[in-house]
Design a protein around this motif. Structure first.
Motif, mmCIF file in Angstrom:
data_model
loop_
_atom_site.group_PDB
_atom_site.id
_atom_site.type_symbol
_atom_site.label_atom_id
_atom_site.label_comp_id
_atom_site.label_asym_id
_atom_site.label_seq_id
_atom_site.Cartn_x
_atom_site.Cartn_y
_atom_site.Cartn_z
ATOM 1 N N PHE B 258 0.559 -1.020 0.117
ATOM 2 C CA PHE B 258 -0.121 -0.081 -0.018
ATOM 3 C C PHE B 258 1.079 1.373 0.437
ATOM 4 O O PHE B 258 1.832 0.982 0.559
ATOM 5 C CB PHE B 258 -1.190 0.162 1.006
ATOM 6 C CG PHE B 258 -1.659 -1.279 1.631
ATOM 7 C CD1 PHE B 258 -2.812 -1.737 0.372
ATOM 8 C CD2 PHE B 258 -0.890 -1.947 2.600
ATOM 9 C CE1 PHE B 258 -2.983 -3.156 0.783
ATOM 10 C CE2 PHE B 258 -1.838 -3.414 2.572
ATOM 11 C CZ PHE B 258 -2.680 -3.630 2.284
ATOM 12 N N VAL B 259 0.480 2.423 -0.854
ATOM 13 C CA VAL B 259 1.124 3.474 -0.493
ATOM 14 C C VAL B 259 0.629 3.982 0.514
ATOM 15 O O VAL B 259 1.523 4.636 1.714
ATOM 16 C CB VAL B 259 1.184 4.612 -1.954
ATOM 17 C CG1 VAL B 259 1.840 5.867 -2.310
ATOM 18 C CG2 VAL B 259 1.200 3.700 -3.192
ATOM 19 N N VAL B 260 -1.033 4.984 0.089
ATOM 20 C CA VAL B 260 -1.154 5.116 1.152
ATOM 21 C C VAL B 260 -2.810 4.430 1.801
ATOM 22 O O VAL B 260 -3.414 3.869 1.074
ATOM 23 C CB VAL B 260 -1.707 6.067 1.201
ATOM 24 C CG1 VAL B 260 -2.183 7.118 0.999
ATOM 25 C CG2 VAL B 260 -0.990 7.528 2.647
ATOM 26 N N MET B 261 -2.969 4.566 2.919
ATOM 27 C CA MET B 261 -4.213 4.411 3.447
ATOM 28 C C MET B 261 -5.306 5.384 4.092
ATOM 29 O O MET B 261 -5.168 5.696 5.667
ATOM 30 C CB MET B 261 -4.880 2.926 4.051
ATOM 31 C CG MET B 261 -6.539 2.283 3.654
ATOM 32 S SD MET B 261 -6.365 0.827 4.253
ATOM 33 C CE MET B 261 -6.724 1.117 6.184
ATOM 34 N N HIS B 262 -6.654 6.346 3.996
ATOM 35 C CA HIS B 262 -7.461 6.700 4.773
ATOM 36 C C HIS B 262 -8.360 6.406 4.638
ATOM 37 O O HIS B 262 -9.205 5.864 4.225
ATOM 38 C CB HIS B 262 -7.190 7.847 3.471
ATOM 39 C CG HIS B 262 -6.412 8.635 3.622
ATOM 40 N ND1 HIS B 262 -5.267 9.804 4.540
ATOM 41 C CD2 HIS B 262 -5.706 9.419 2.609
ATOM 42 C CE1 HIS B 262 -4.505 10.514 4.173
ATOM 43 N NE2 HIS B 262 -4.165 10.225 3.068
ATOM 44 N N THR B 263 -9.184 6.407 5.861
ATOM 45 C CA THR B 263 -10.239 5.962 7.130
ATOM 46 C C THR B 263 -11.142 6.888 7.451
ATOM 47 O O THR B 263 -10.436 7.053 8.478
ATOM 48 C CB THR B 263 -10.841 4.614 7.197
ATOM 49 O OG1 THR B 263 -9.535 3.887 6.636
ATOM 50 C CG2 THR B 263 -12.142 3.369 7.365
ATOM 51 N N LYS B 264 -12.111 8.266 6.631
ATOM 52 C CA LYS B 264 -12.754 8.291 7.995
ATOM 53 C C LYS B 264 -14.142 7.631 8.467
ATOM 54 O O LYS B 264 -15.060 7.109 7.592
ATOM 55 C CB LYS B 264 -13.087 9.599 7.277
ATOM 56 C CG LYS B 264 -11.731 10.802 6.989
ATOM 57 C CD LYS B 264 -12.438 11.653 6.723
ATOM 58 C CE LYS B 264 -10.933 12.058 5.069
ATOM 59 N NZ LYS B 264 -11.174 13.126 3.976
ATOM 60 N N THR B 265 -14.620 7.424 9.429
ATOM 61 C CA THR B 265 -15.949 6.867 9.838
ATOM 62 C C THR B 265 -16.724 8.182 10.918
ATOM 63 O O THR B 265 -15.440 8.383 11.996
ATOM 64 C CB THR B 265 -16.070 5.588 10.294
ATOM 65 O OG1 THR B 265 -15.548 6.044 11.210
ATOM 66 C CG2 THR B 265 -15.432 4.564 9.488
ATOM 67 N N ASN B 269 -11.221 8.065 12.854
ATOM 68 C CA ASN B 269 -10.199 8.074 11.636
ATOM 69 C C ASN B 269 -8.804 7.478 11.026
ATOM 70 O O ASN B 269 -8.101 7.320 12.398
ATOM 71 C CB ASN B 269 -10.222 9.700 11.495
ATOM 72 C CG ASN B 269 -10.666 10.217 10.957
ATOM 73 O OD1 ASN B 269 -12.218 9.808 10.297
ATOM 74 N ND2 ASN B 269 -11.132 11.836 11.403
ATOM 75 N N PHE B 282 0.779 3.852 11.727
ATOM 76 C CA PHE B 282 -1.145 3.336 11.623
ATOM 77 C C PHE B 282 -1.632 3.787 12.664
ATOM 78 O O PHE B 282 -1.028 4.036 14.097
ATOM 79 C CB PHE B 282 -1.358 1.649 11.574
ATOM 80 C CG PHE B 282 -2.830 1.723 11.779
ATOM 81 C CD1 PHE B 282 -3.807 0.913 10.505
ATOM 82 C CD2 PHE B 282 -3.794 1.393 12.689
ATOM 83 C CE1 PHE B 282 -4.554 0.736 10.842
ATOM 84 C CE2 PHE B 282 -4.867 1.075 12.748
ATOM 85 C CZ PHE B 282 -5.240 0.499 11.248
ATOM 86 N N VAL B 284 -4.438 5.841 14.881
ATOM 87 C CA VAL B 284 -5.915 5.854 15.031
ATOM 88 C C VAL B 284 -5.870 7.375 15.372
ATOM 89 O O VAL B 284 -5.359 7.645 17.036
ATOM 90 C CB VAL B 284 -6.301 5.094 15.464
ATOM 91 C CG1 VAL B 284 -8.098 4.936 15.909
ATOM 92 C CG2 VAL B 284 -5.847 3.911 15.241
#
Lengths: 389, 338
Positions: B258-265, B269, B282, B284
């Motif tokens: 992976f280069v980058v992963m963003h997750t917003k909930t 985040n 990683f 949080v």
């Protein structure tokens, strides 16, 4: 320019579609029936030649009860062909290797699926003789969406094919518009060559038999499936898609979105079952479907780890209420996921090198799409109905 | 000076068929669990060099476990096998019917180890835990590990229950590599300072190719997270997705990533990104778009200073608050007793 602001074009599209989705002049006068049923009927009729369709409407009409007419999926086939396994894997998230321990089904299992669209799955015991006069055909096939016939491709399938033909011929007398979906199942253990042979053979036998009985161009579709890979999800996606009202509207919306944002492929997923209920009009390839579906898993699993509730956990600022996520892979492919509502999420594969800089625009376009989608699914007809009563 | 000697010899031993090569393949060679049945029996010793964290090379000796081989290790090969060992990983099969005999062999190995490398770390994995019914797992594991401890002479042994079918394998191996990384205290000190600065609930550092947890820090709130095995589970989730990505982009799992992963909930985040050459970070952080973007930016900025520190293994030129412990120099490397 690949990235345009698409708000206007989408809303125009939507207005047009709304107008188009009421093709029947009697929609207004006949307020006891919902638009969903009409569209369903519309699809069913679309599958048969015009001459039959008037006939079919005459038969179908009395059976359509208001509100309680969820489209129904019937899972049928010989015993041990894998019907319950399919239902468990697709709708109950059972790991495929655990289906070995499923007991054989002895009575009709009725499952109600509450999702973006409510529908029922009826799992039939293989040995049930539903064509006997003691069974009320109307009760079984009355509000039918699709009949899914499962054939065990590893076994001798002649029996199953013969039985399927009998069923089709019986059912089509009364309900000529029914979609018949044939799952040629358990193909994971077959070699590629044998798989194709079996497929050809089964298709040939069924169409020949139906032609001989004077039933030409039957609405029968064939799928090669296995619960150990994604094929059964893919096949179910196709089956369900035929039952969705406004499918073409959805597909158009997604295509517009995809074209404007430079998406390579976009799927609208049902998060729970990971069936995709619509996608853009480009051909579906297994690779992108698999990646998108696994990406949903990743997000769902991670969310499980960090969504715990505690009074001390406080937000530090404003944020969108729907989840959004994207990942950039080693080859610069971007997967983009956006939650649409409780049940649906939009996942796209993006191979456009500009996409990373224009992420904000993509997000905004997806939000616009979300509004449009929720409009389509808001069941406006139900609200209208409530107001009139 | 020990910290600079970067090759570390790791012995992997245990009875034949206990699962040594299987777990090695899953952790270091990107196998998936169901593919390990293709592996044959290991003949004699298979040497492999595993690059870990870039500058740390694990010299992994996978020792075939059949009785005949065992005898030669303990007799004619004794000096060759057991000298200069940094870590011994001994694998027990939970299903074994000859527990006493297994323990006797183990004890003989321990004897040999005491003779040639008395300072080695010893890890015992009680493997194939998936074969035991869930409600008995904890009890049987504890019984077995106390038996193991009683036969371990003066070595302080860490035991783990493991299975290749779930995240417990990652937990065991993360525990092992955690002991092997030379400048871990520096890294940890930096991470906790960093986590405080960006207000993160949790910061985890993953090794790039294996996705094992190198280290993690969590804030007071992050500590309240009821899911204790979340790090292993994350390793498992991300590695599975890496396999999927590799399969579908037609590359080998080793080169996928992976280069980058963003997750917003609405609840949290998450940012996952390349940190140094060999690690992913990683983060949080609590919801809040502005705060999240800030945290991501800061991470990018911190990258440079951190990679310098990780590479040199010393705290020079490394922007850190003054160390809490005065004898910082001594704790820089974990002394593995060469």
């Amino acid at each position: 320019m690949a990235f345009r602001h698409i708000r206007r074009s989408l809303s125009i599209e939507l207005i047009k579609k709304n107008r188009m989705s009421k093709p029947y002049p009697y929609t207004r006068s006949d307020s006891s029936r919902s638009e969903a049923q009409l569209s369903l009927e519309n699809i069913l009729q679309g599958a048969t030649p015009g001459a039959v369709s008037t006939h079919s409407r005459a038969i179908l009409e009395p059976s359509v009860k208001p509100r309680d007419a969820k489209p129904r999926l019937l899972l049928m086939g010989l015993r041990r062909s894998g019907k319950s396994s399919i239902a468990s894997v697709v709708f109950h998230k059972m790991p495929p290797n655990e289906t070995l321990f499923l007991e054989s089904t002895t009575r009709i299992q009725k499952d109600s699926i509450h999702s973006f669209m409510d529908f029922q799955v009826w799992d039939f015991p293989g040995q049930l003789e539903y064509l006997e006069p003691s069974f009320d055909l109307e009760d079984i096939f009355g509000s039918l969406g699709a009949l899914v016939w499962v054939i065990d491709a590893q076994d001798d399938y002649l029996d199953s094919v013969a039985r399927l033909n009998r069923t089709i011929l019986t059912v089509q007398q009364y309900y000529p518009g029914i979609n018949i979906e044939v799952f040629i199942h358990k193909v994971d253990a077959l070699s590629e060559e044998y798989r194709q042979d079996a497929y050809q053979d089964i298709v040939q036998r069924i169409t020949d038999e139906l032609n001989d009985c004077g039933y030409e161009n039957a609405p029968v579709h064939f799928y090669l499936t296995s619960i150990y890979d994604y094929s059964v999800f893919e096949a179910f996606s196709k089956v369900i898609q035929k039952l969705i009202p406004n499918l073409s509207t959805l597909e158009n919306l997604i295509t517009t979105l995809g074209n404007n944002c430079g998406f390579e492929k976009t799927y609208l997923f049902d998060v729970l079952s990971k069936i995709y209920i619509a996608s853009d009009t480009r051909p579906v390839d297994m690779a992108s479907y698999e990646m998108c579906s696994d990406y949903i898993d990743v997000i769902v699993d991670i969310s499980e780890l960090y969504s715990w509730d505690h009074p001390l956990r406080k937000a530090k600022g404003e944020q969108m209420q729907e989840a959004e996520s994207h990942v950039v892979l080693h080859d610069d492919t971007m997967l983009h996921l956006m939650e649409m509502n409780k049940y649906l999420c939009l996942v796209s594969v993006i191979r456009n090198p500009e996409a990373r800089e224009k992420k904000g625009l993509i997000d905004m376009n997806c939000r616009t799409f979300q509004e449009a989608l929720n409009d389509v699914f808001s069941r406006s007809w139900e609200r209208e109905e409530d107001q009139t009563t | 000076m020990d910290a600079r000697k970067k090759k570390r010899k790791v012995l992997l031993m245990g009875k034949s068929g206990s699962g040594k090569s299987s777990m090695r393949s899953i952790i270091f060679s990107n196998y998936v669990a169901k593919d390990v049945r293709r592996l044959g029996a290991t003949i004699d010793v298979e040497h492999s060099h595993v690059k870990f964290m870039g500058n740390l090379t694990l010299n992994l000796w996978d020792c075939g476990g059949q009785d005949a081989f065992m005898e030669t290790y303990l007799a004619s090969q004794r000096g060759n096998i057991f000298s200069d060992v940094a870590v011994l990983i001994y694998v027990f099969d939970i299903e074994s019917r000859e527990v006493d005999r297994d323990l006797d062999t183990y004890n003989a190995v321990i004897e040999a180890l005491r003779e040639f490398s008395p300072n080695a770390y010893v890890f015992c994995l009680v493997h194939k835990m998936d074969l035991i019914q869930a409600e008995h797992r904890q009890r049987i594991y504890e019984e077995r590990s106390s038996l193991i401890r009683s036969r371990s002479e003066h070595f302080r042994v860490d035991t783990f229950g493991s299975s290749i079918w779930d995240q417990s394998l990652y937990k065991a191996w993360a525990g092992i590599v955690h002991k092997l990384i030379p400048n871990l205290t520096v890294i940890e000190r930096f991470l906790s300072a960093f986590a405080k600065k960006i207000d993160a609930e949790e910061v985890i550092l993953f090794e790039r190719s294996t996705f094992l947890t190198v280290t993690s820090v969590s804030s007071e709130i992050g500590d309240l997270n009821p899911i204790y095995d979340r790090h292993e589970r994350l390793s498992n989730i991300m590695k599975a997705f890496k396999h999927c990505a590799a399969r579908n982009t037609l590359t080998t799992p080793a080169s996928a990533g992976f280069v980058v992963m963003h997750t917003k909930t609405p609840q949290f985040n998450i940012f996952l990104g390349r940190f140094t050459d060999n690690t992913y970070i990683f983060l949080v952080v609590p919801p809040g778009e502005a705060a999240y973007n800030c945290a991501v930016l800061n991470t990018m900025l911190a990258r440079e200073g951190f990679s310098k520190a990780a590479a040199s293994g010393r705290s020079d030129g490394f922007p850190l608050p003054p160390p809490e412990t005065p004898d910082d120099g001594a704790s820089n490397g974990v002394n593995l007793g060469f």
